[in-house]
Design an enzyme around this catalytic site. Structure first.
Site: not given
Ligand code: PLP
Length: 437
Positions: A290, A332, A359
């Protein structure tokens, strides 16, 4: 200078991305504004795909669309030959509306509703990553004669985060079937015994912003050990192993990620080794990046407004967004780099902290950033906001969510419109005073 992809300084001293002047974009579309470097997204996608290709293995690279989901983004993922992960009916709807091929969509989530599962089955999506027993029950109820392709999500007892990985006997996680306490075995028997499922294999996702390969190797080992057990006992032959996402990116100078190909090389090597050791045919290898596909391709432009000097303590410089468009620092403690988009090469004469306009005292974007002396009307460019920025954006303080622009080869295209004040109240209904009797 801390640049990614096609970012550079143009002859006006402005930040340019994809051949487009970001100051012009800010003036045309307003701020805050998310800008995506499309060429960089393509580069990352191709790096993952080509790394698998070099090994000659069957693979799917699925974009985890929760990082940034929009019609245009999903279409770009399709154009690059990626598969797609969705984690909700809304992300699935977006993918289908974008025309993404359903057979390349994978559905995740620890509490998929009956309606969401029904929608996924109706559209014949590629597979459902089954997370828990309740979900298996729902799928069986909805399957109506179909054998639904599923992966079993397991928690292997490997937790990885940035530079550490932790081995836990039993993972304290809300996701998946525990590999070590019999849950995964029970789920396996349940799925194998029912005509409503076609079990493709096993999925695990060990964390995020990971800079090392060791966690993936360990996870692959644990998953294969289990699959080999199932093979011996029940003759099961897995056709897929999915090792999730979590590949780290460079948010600041302190981050030192390894190249995309290094993760893939290591994963392929280990899966091959395990398949051989366990005497199983080599399964297809799926991964789910991702952040590493879109994170450093995104930049947010803000307009600088007020300033507050707290003598001998710090200087706060406020921008026209904040936790409403990037909640990660507040949520975080995420760290970012930034420059003045209209004076990138200006001498950095002061150290300031960048505050949002919401705020909440916790609404800070960057602590202790060296900048040229910033005046109201200057533009601040915050790098690496492409993942979990827009997708976590919210309307706190009733701030309209920003627009999103794609840039590539000197062209800019608006792909998500800025929300208007009317959008903010479009679902509100008037209060009806009680009718007196
Ligand atoms: C969030 C997630 C991803 C992607 O994670 P990244 O850190 O953005 O690469 C892939 N697979 C699952 C199951 C996730 O929950």
């Amino acid at each position: 200078m801390f640049f990614h992809g096609t970012s550079r300084v143009n002859e006006k001293g402005h930040l340019e991305i994809g051949g487009v002047d970001t100051v012009e974009l800010a003036e045309m579309y307003g701020t805050p504004l998310y800008i995506y470097d499309v060429a960089l997204i393509r580069t990352r996608a191709r790096a993952f795909k080509e790394a698998f290709h070099r090994h000659g293995v069957q693979a799917q690279v699925a974009y985890a669309s929760k990082a940034f989901s929009s019609i245009a983004m999903v279409q770009l993922a399709a154009e690059e030959g990626l598969s797609l992960d969705v984690v909700s009916g809304g992300e699935l709807y977006t993918a289908l509306a974008a025309g993404f091929p359903p057979e390349r969509i994978h559905f995740h989530g620890n509490n998929k509703s009956r309606d969401e599962l029904a929608m996924a089955l109706e559209h014949g999506i590629g597979c459902i990553v089954a997370d828990n027993f309740y979900e298996l029950e729902l799928i069986e109820q909805l399957a109506s004669g179909r054998a639904v392709p599923v992966l079993l999500r397991v928690t292997p007892g490997v937790e990885a985060h940035t530079h550490d990985y932790i081995l836990t006997g039993q993972e304290d996680s809300k996701f998946g079937f525990d590999l070590n306490n019999g849950q995964a075995d029970e789920a396996f028997r349940r799925v194998m015994a029912s005509p409503s499922f076609q079990l493709l294999g096993v999925h695990c996702h060990i964390g995020s912003q990971i800079f090392e390969t060791a966690g993936f190797v360990l996870a692959a080992q644990k998953v294969f050990t289990k699959m080999a057990e199932w093979n011996k006992a029940y003759g099961f032959i897995p056709s897929v192993i999915n090792l999730g996402g979590g590949f780290g990116i460079r948010y600041t100078e302190e981050d030192d990620p390894i190249p995309v190909s290094a993760y893939v090389d290591c994963i392929v090597k280990e899966v091959k080794r395990q398949a051989e050791t366990c005497q199983l045919p080599l399964p297809e290898i799926w991964i789910e990046p991702g952040r590493s596909l879109v994170g450093d391709a995104g930049t947010t432009i803000y307009t600088i407004g007020s300033r507050k000097d707290v003598p001998n303590v710090r200087t706060y410089i406020a921008v026209d967004g904040g936790m409403s468009d990037n909640i990660r620092p507040a949520l975080y403690g995420a760290k970012y780099e930034a420059v003045l988009a209209n004076r990138v090469l200006g001498e950095r004469t002061e150290t300031v902290s960048i505050a949002g306009k919401c705020c909440e005292s916790g609404d800070m974007l960057i602590w202790d950033l060296a900048l040229p002396e910033a005046k109201p009307g200057d533009y601040l460019a915050v790098f690496c906001t492409g993942a979990y920025g827009y997708s976590m954006a919210n309307n706190y303080n009733r701030l309209p969510r920003p627009a999103v622009v794609f840039v590539e080869n000197g062209d800019a295209q608006l792909v998500v419109k800025r929300e208007t004040y009317e959008d903010l109240i479009q679902h509100d209904l008037p209060f009806k005073a009680k009718v007196r009797k």
